[in-house]
Design an enzyme around this catalytic site. Structure first.
Site, PDB file in Angstrom:
ATOM      1  N   PHE A 119      -1.931 -68.660  -2.360  1.00 15.12           N
ATOM      2  CA  PHE A 119      -2.806 -69.717  -2.910  1.00 15.12           C
ATOM      3  C   PHE A 119      -4.278 -69.268  -2.983  1.00 15.12           C
ATOM      4  CE2 PHE A 119      -5.194 -73.609  -1.139  1.00 15.12           C
ATOM      5  CZ  PHE A 119      -5.659 -73.995  -2.388  1.00 15.12           C
ATOM      6  N   THR A 125      -9.421 -69.515   9.923  1.00 13.36           N
ATOM      7  CA  THR A 125      -9.279 -70.958   9.758  1.00 13.36           C
ATOM      8  C   THR A 125     -10.043 -71.735  10.825  1.00 13.36           C
ATOM      9  OG1 THR A 125      -7.626 -72.727   9.890  1.00 13.36           O
ATOM     10  CG2 THR A 125      -7.114 -70.727  11.083  1.00 13.36           C
ATOM     11  N   ASP A 126     -10.377 -72.985  10.503  1.00 11.46           N
ATOM     12  CA  ASP A 126     -11.014 -73.857  11.501  1.00 11.46           C
ATOM     13  C   ASP A 126     -10.034 -74.261  12.613  1.00 11.46           C
ATOM     14  OD1 ASP A 126      -9.403 -75.599  10.013  1.00 11.46           O
ATOM     15  OD2 ASP A 126     -11.012 -76.989   9.495  1.00 11.46           O
ATOM     16  N   GLU A 127      -8.720 -74.078  12.361  1.00 11.70           N
ATOM     17  CA  GLU A 127      -7.734 -74.559  13.342  1.00 11.70           C
ATOM     18  C   GLU A 127      -7.820 -73.816  14.677  1.00 11.70           C
ATOM     19  OE1 GLU A 127      -3.835 -75.437  12.003  1.00 11.70           O
ATOM     20  OE2 GLU A 127      -4.536 -76.243  10.097  1.00 11.70           O
ATOM     21  N   TYR A 140       0.750 -71.311  14.698  1.00 12.80           N
ATOM     22  CA  TYR A 140      -0.068 -70.767  13.599  1.00 12.80           C
ATOM     23  C   TYR A 140      -1.494 -70.506  14.061  1.00 12.80           C
ATOM     24  CZ  TYR A 140      -3.248 -70.909   9.609  1.00 12.80           C
ATOM     25  OH  TYR A 140      -4.273 -70.645   8.735  1.00 12.80           O
ATOM     26  N   SER A 141      -2.132 -71.552  14.632  1.00 10.68           N
ATOM     27  CA  SER A 141      -3.556 -71.369  14.971  1.00 10.68           C
ATOM     28  C   SER A 141      -3.726 -70.364  16.105  1.00 10.68           C
ATOM     29  CB  SER A 141      -4.232 -72.697  15.285  1.00 10.68           C
ATOM     30  OG  SER A 141      -3.557 -73.412  16.280  1.00 10.68           O
ATOM     31  N   LYS A 194      -3.646 -66.975  14.489  1.00 11.14           N
ATOM     32  CA  LYS A 194      -4.901 -66.699  13.786  1.00 11.14           C
ATOM     33  C   LYS A 194      -6.026 -66.429  14.802  1.00 11.14           C
ATOM     34  CE  LYS A 194      -5.732 -66.815   9.910  1.00 11.14           C
ATOM     35  NZ  LYS A 194      -5.645 -65.784   8.817  1.00 11.14           N
ATOM     36  N   LYS A 203       2.406 -77.997   1.197  1.00 14.34           N
ATOM     37  CA  LYS A 203       1.193 -78.481   1.856  1.00 14.34           C
ATOM     38  C   LYS A 203       0.877 -79.885   1.340  1.00 14.34           C
ATOM     39  CE  LYS A 203       0.598 -74.358   3.802  1.00 14.34           C
ATOM     40  NZ  LYS A 203      -0.201 -73.235   3.342  1.00 14.34           N
ATOM     41  N   TYR A 261       2.719 -88.188   8.034  1.00 15.36           N
ATOM     42  CA  TYR A 261       3.059 -87.957   9.444  1.00 15.36           C
ATOM     43  C   TYR A 261       2.333 -88.956  10.353  1.00 15.36           C
ATOM     44  CZ  TYR A 261       4.654 -83.236   7.970  1.00 15.36           C
ATOM     45  OH  TYR A 261       5.285 -82.178   7.360  1.00 15.36           O
ATOM     46  N   ASN A 292      -5.780 -88.483   6.376  1.00 15.37           N
ATOM     47  CA  ASN A 292      -4.690 -88.132   5.459  1.00 15.37           C
ATOM     48  C   ASN A 292      -4.273 -89.297   4.558  1.00 15.37           C
ATOM     49  OD1 ASN A 292      -4.603 -85.583   6.549  1.00 15.37           O
ATOM     50  ND2 ASN A 292      -2.954 -86.066   8.007  1.00 15.37           N
TER      51      ASN A 292
HETATM   52  P1  NAD Z   1      -0.433 -68.571   1.457  1.00 10.53           P
HETATM   53  O1  NAD Z   1       0.665 -68.819   2.450  1.00 10.53           O
HETATM   54  O2  NAD Z   1      -0.486 -69.387   0.210  1.00 10.53           O
HETATM   55  O3  NAD Z   1      -0.426 -67.034   1.025  1.00 10.53           O
HETATM   56  C1  NAD Z   1      -0.251 -65.992   1.915  1.00 10.53           C
HETATM   57  C2  NAD Z   1       0.019 -64.725   1.128  1.00 10.53           C
HETATM   58  O4  NAD Z   1       0.176 -63.644   2.059  1.00 10.53           O
HETATM   59  C3  NAD Z   1       1.291 -64.775   0.291  1.00 10.53           C
HETATM   60  O5  NAD Z   1       1.044 -64.274  -0.993  1.00 10.53           O
HETATM   61  C4  NAD Z   1       2.261 -63.890   1.056  1.00 10.53           C
HETATM   62  O6  NAD Z   1       3.221 -63.254   0.222  1.00 10.53           O
HETATM   63  C5  NAD Z   1       1.316 -62.897   1.698  1.00 10.53           C
HETATM   64  N1  NAD Z   1       1.886 -62.297   2.923  1.00 10.53           N
HETATM   65  C6  NAD Z   1       2.468 -62.946   3.962  1.00 10.53           C
HETATM   66  N2  NAD Z   1       2.897 -62.056   4.885  1.00 10.53           N
HETATM   67  C7  NAD Z   1       2.552 -60.826   4.425  1.00 10.53           C
HETATM   68  C8  NAD Z   1       2.702 -59.510   4.941  1.00 10.53           C
HETATM   69  N3  NAD Z   1       3.307 -59.271   6.113  1.00 10.53           N
HETATM   70  N4  NAD Z   1       2.224 -58.477   4.209  1.00 10.53           N
HETATM   71  C9  NAD Z   1       1.608 -58.706   3.022  1.00 10.53           C
HETATM   72  N5  NAD Z   1       1.461 -59.921   2.480  1.00 10.53           N
HETATM   73  C10 NAD Z   1       1.919 -60.980   3.180  1.00 10.53           C
HETATM   74  O7  NAD Z   1      -1.777 -68.719   2.296  1.00 10.53           O
HETATM   75  P2  NAD Z   1      -3.188 -69.327   1.850  1.00 10.53           P
HETATM   76  O8  NAD Z   1      -3.174 -70.785   2.027  1.00 10.53           O
HETATM   77  O9  NAD Z   1      -3.566 -68.724   0.543  1.00 10.53           O
HETATM   78  O10 NAD Z   1      -4.112 -68.714   3.019  1.00 10.53           O
HETATM   79  C11 NAD Z   1      -4.696 -67.418   2.881  1.00 10.53           C
HETATM   80  C12 NAD Z   1      -5.499 -67.097   4.128  1.00 10.53           C
HETATM   81  O11 NAD Z   1      -6.503 -68.094   4.309  1.00 10.53           O
HETATM   82  C13 NAD Z   1      -4.669 -67.107   5.423  1.00 10.53           C
HETATM   83  O12 NAD Z   1      -5.134 -66.069   6.226  1.00 10.53           O
HETATM   84  C14 NAD Z   1      -4.971 -68.469   6.039  1.00 10.53           C
HETATM   85  O13 NAD Z   1      -4.855 -68.411   7.445  1.00 10.53           O
HETATM   86  C15 NAD Z   1      -6.406 -68.670   5.611  1.00 10.53           C
HETATM   87  N6  NAD Z   1      -6.839 -70.071   5.463  1.00 10.53           N
HETATM   88  C16 NAD Z   1      -6.123 -70.950   4.702  1.00 10.53           C
HETATM   89  C17 NAD Z   1      -6.601 -72.258   4.516  1.00 10.53           C
HETATM   90  C18 NAD Z   1      -5.857 -73.252   3.661  1.00 10.53           C
HETATM   91  O14 NAD Z   1      -6.260 -74.421   3.612  1.00 10.53           O
HETATM   92  N7  NAD Z   1      -4.797 -72.874   2.950  1.00 10.53           N
HETATM   93  C19 NAD Z   1      -7.795 -72.648   5.131  1.00 10.53           C
HETATM   94  C20 NAD Z   1      -8.490 -71.712   5.929  1.00 10.53           C
HETATM   95  C21 NAD Z   1      -8.017 -70.422   6.066  1.00 10.53           C
HETATM   96  O1  DAU Z   2      -7.574 -76.330   8.430  1.00 13.21           O
HETATM   97  C1  DAU Z   2      -7.217 -75.187   7.708  1.00 13.21           C
HETATM   98  C2  DAU Z   2      -5.715 -75.112   7.612  1.00 13.21           C
HETATM   99  O2  DAU Z   2      -5.301 -76.097   6.678  1.00 13.21           O
HETATM  100  C3  DAU Z   2      -5.204 -73.738   7.199  1.00 13.21           C
HETATM  101  O3  DAU Z   2      -5.565 -72.807   8.181  1.00 13.21           O
HETATM  102  C4  DAU Z   2      -3.689 -73.759   7.016  1.00 13.21           C
HETATM  103  O4  DAU Z   2      -3.244 -72.495   6.551  1.00 13.21           O
HETATM  104  C5  DAU Z   2      -3.351 -74.817   5.988  1.00 13.21           C
HETATM  105  O5  DAU Z   2      -1.949 -74.909   5.827  1.00 13.21           O
HETATM  106  C6  DAU Z   2      -3.912 -76.164   6.420  1.00 13.21           C
HETATM  107  O6  DAU Z   2      -3.235 -76.661   7.605  1.00 13.21           O
HETATM  108  P1  DAU Z   2      -2.855 -78.207   7.770  1.00 13.21           P
HETATM  109  O7  DAU Z   2      -1.768 -78.328   8.754  1.00 13.21           O
HETATM  110  O8  DAU Z   2      -4.080 -79.033   7.967  1.00 13.21           O
HETATM  111  O9  DAU Z   2      -2.337 -78.501   6.265  1.00 13.21           O
HETATM  112  P2  DAU Z   2      -1.094 -79.319   5.695  1.00 13.21           P
HETATM  113  O10 DAU Z   2      -1.298 -79.439   4.222  1.00 13.21           O
HETATM  114  O11 DAU Z   2       0.203 -78.826   6.193  1.00 13.21           O
HETATM  115  O12 DAU Z   2      -1.328 -80.764   6.335  1.00 13.21           O
HETATM  116  C7  DAU Z   2      -2.555 -81.484   6.131  1.00 13.21           C
HETATM  117  C8  DAU Z   2      -2.455 -82.767   6.946  1.00 13.21           C
HETATM  118  O13 DAU Z   2      -1.454 -83.609   6.354  1.00 13.21           O
HETATM  119  C9  DAU Z   2      -2.003 -82.548   8.384  1.00 13.21           C
HETATM  120  O14 DAU Z   2      -2.687 -83.480   9.211  1.00 13.21           O
HETATM  121  C10 DAU Z   2      -0.503 -82.847   8.351  1.00 13.21           C
HETATM  122  C11 DAU Z   2      -0.402 -83.900   7.270  1.00 13.21           C
HETATM  123  N1  DAU Z   2       0.865 -83.909   6.497  1.00 13.21           N
HETATM  124  C12 DAU Z   2       1.294 -82.727   5.963  1.00 13.21           C
HETATM  125  C13 DAU Z   2       2.442 -82.669   5.228  1.00 13.21           C
HETATM  126  C14 DAU Z   2       2.949 -81.359   4.661  1.00 13.21           C
HETATM  127  C15 DAU Z   2       1.547 -85.078   6.271  1.00 13.21           C
HETATM  128  O15 DAU Z   2       1.137 -86.165   6.748  1.00 13.21           O
HETATM  129  N2  DAU Z   2       2.691 -85.037   5.551  1.00 13.21           N
HETATM  130  C16 DAU Z   2       3.184 -83.875   5.028  1.00 13.21           C
HETATM  131  O16 DAU Z   2       4.270 -83.886   4.371  1.00 13.21           O
END
Ligand code: NAD
Ligand code: DAU
Length: 352
Positions: A10, A132-134, A158-159, A162, A197, A215, A257
């Site tokens: 993403f 991540t902030d987590e 996860y957190s 990280k 997500k 949730y 949420n």
């Molecule tokens: P994502 O799950 O959408 O994408 C992760 C990517 O990493 C995928 O393309 C996957 O194929 C690749 N990958 C996984 N394992 C691998 C491996 N062993 N070798 C090579 N590639 C691999 O994740 P995202 O939401 O795009 O998050 C990207 C980064 O940002 C992560 O490090 C996550 O912790 C951080 N982050 C995400 C958010 C969020 O809200 N999504 C917020 C803050 C930080």
């Molecule tokens: O804060 C940064 C993080 O945000 C990133 O580091 C993670 O990679 C990213 O996945 C995200 O984590 P969250 O757990 O916050 O995201 P998620 O979209 O899974 O959930 C957001 C909130 O919504 C959380 O409080 C859980 C809730 N939730 C989630 C899902 C999937 C629901 O209530 N229902 C759902 O079906």
């Protein structure tokens, strides 16, 4: 050129698209294409010589060494991770492997490469770690937002994985002098967000007439940032950040949420009304996530003060763009839900 890991996910894909729309510096994109990696995200770069995609694992030291030797990247931007908290609860092993061992492998390969550079190239080299902030844990209702000096209190597998990776990155700077930077960002949303997500899942379920699973009591708070604002923050850190420093990145958009889900329903009611009635009729409260963090909030003043970065989107502009993108890209969602996106490499790159 720069080496990006996880650039088919993403945020990584948004970063690569953004990078190549703002400059011509080539990108080597290393991604294992796990379930979360989707080359359809990068379809617009097909045939673009500035984008070199390599399918491979960040834990594969030989491969990573070879990429450093062949491409001599001036910087690495490390996104690759297992990223979904719910999955980490059901299967933490992959999270430790990729997030901890994978980051360790990249740091060691980067250190080996960096040590062989001349002084000027050594000083200019960057290892940017996307975190991540987590890692900071959960806030009470009146606690101040997370600053860069907040203690680490990770609560999910996860957190915790990280947090471990952040500590490794910090140590490689302090012990070996590797010029690292780290950004800890809040929840992103926008195009190409995998529909497991909250935001893309709610949009996909609503359009399919399925329940919208909230949730617990739905009062957990996240701080939302439009994904291209995260990309511009990383570009700012790469260009102007100080080695060894951490920058918190957030959107100043704390929302419970349930409010997010109501906003999505209202936008869908406006943009694609359902004759059966408002999409909010589908909201369903379900069992809470184990160990569910109650509130995250980012204090993003340091990156603004030191690097001049601020988000360009408000939540209102970003969420409207996001819903419009999902409505215009239903095929992208359908390919994920059917699993067809996994065949995309074979069907589009066959014979290359
Ligand atoms: P994502 O799950 O959408 O994408 C992760 C990517 O990493 C995928 O393309 C996957 O194929 C690749 N990958 C996984 N394992 C691998 C491996 N062993 N070798 C090579 N590639 C691999 O994740 P995202 O939401 O795009 O998050 C990207 C980064 O940002 C992560 O490090 C996550 O912790 C951080 N982050 C995400 C958010 C969020 O809200 N999504 C917020 C803050 C930080
Ligand atoms: O804060 C940064 C993080 O945000 C990133 O580091 C993670 O990679 C990213 O996945 C995200 O984590 P969250 O757990 O916050 O995201 P998620 O979209 O899974 O959930 C957001 C909130 O919504 C959380 O409080 C859980 C809730 N939730 C989630 C899902 C999937 C629901 O209530 N229902 C759902 O079906």
């Amino acid at each position: 050129m720069i080496l990006v890991t996880g650039g088919a996910g993403f945020i990584g894909a948004n970063f690569v698209l953004d990078w190549l729309s703002t400059c011509d510096e080539p990108v080597v994109n290393l991604d294992a294409l796990t379930y979360a990696g989707n080359l359809e995200n990068l379809a617009s770069l097909k045939g673009d010589p500035r984008h070199i995609f390599v399918q491979g694992d960040i834990c594969d030291r030989e491969l990573v060494d070879r990429l450093f030797a062949e491409h001599q990247p001036r910087a690495i931007v490390h996104f690759a991770a297992e990223s979904h908290v719910d999955r980490s609860i059901h299967g933490p092993g992959d999270f430790v492997r990729t997030n901890v061992n994978g980051t360790f492998t990249l740091l060691e390969a980067a250190r080996g490469h960096w040590m062989g550079l001349d002084d000027a190239a050594k000083a200019a080299f960057r290892f940017h770690h996307v975190s991540t902030d987590e890692v900071y844990g959960s806030l009470g209702p009146t606690d101040p937002a997370f600053s860069e000096t907040k203690t680490y209190e990770p609560n999910s597998p996860y957190s915790a994985s990280k947090a471990a990776s952040d500590h490794l990155v910090r140590a490689w700077h302090h012990t070996y002098g590797l010029p690292v930077t780290t950004s800890n960002c809040s929840n992103n949303y926008g195009p190409y967000h995998f529909p497991e997500k909250l935001i893309p899942l709610m949009i996909a379920n609503a359009l399919a007439g399925k329940p919208l699973p909230v949730y617990g009591d739905g009062q957990q708070i996240r701080d939302w940032l439009y994904v291209t604002d995260h990309c511009s923050a990383i570009r700012a850190v790469l260009a102007k950040g100080t080695p060894g420093e951490v920058y918190n990145v957030g959107g100043w958009n704390e929302k419970p949420n349930i409010e997010i889900v109501h906003t999505l329903c209202a936008l869908l009611d406006e943009l694609k009304p359902d004759p059966a009635g408002s999409y909010s009729r589908l909201i369903t409260y379900v069992t809470d996530r184990p160990g569910h963090d109650r509130r995250y909030a980012i204090d993003a003043r340091k990156i603004e003060r030191e690097l001049g970065w601020r988000p360009a989107e408000t939540f209102e502009t970003g969420i409207r763009k996001t819903v419009a993108w999902y409505l215009a890209n239903q095929e992208w969602v359908a390919h994920i839900l059917s699993g067809a996106y996994r065949d995309w490499v074979d069907t589009n790159y066959a014979g290359r």
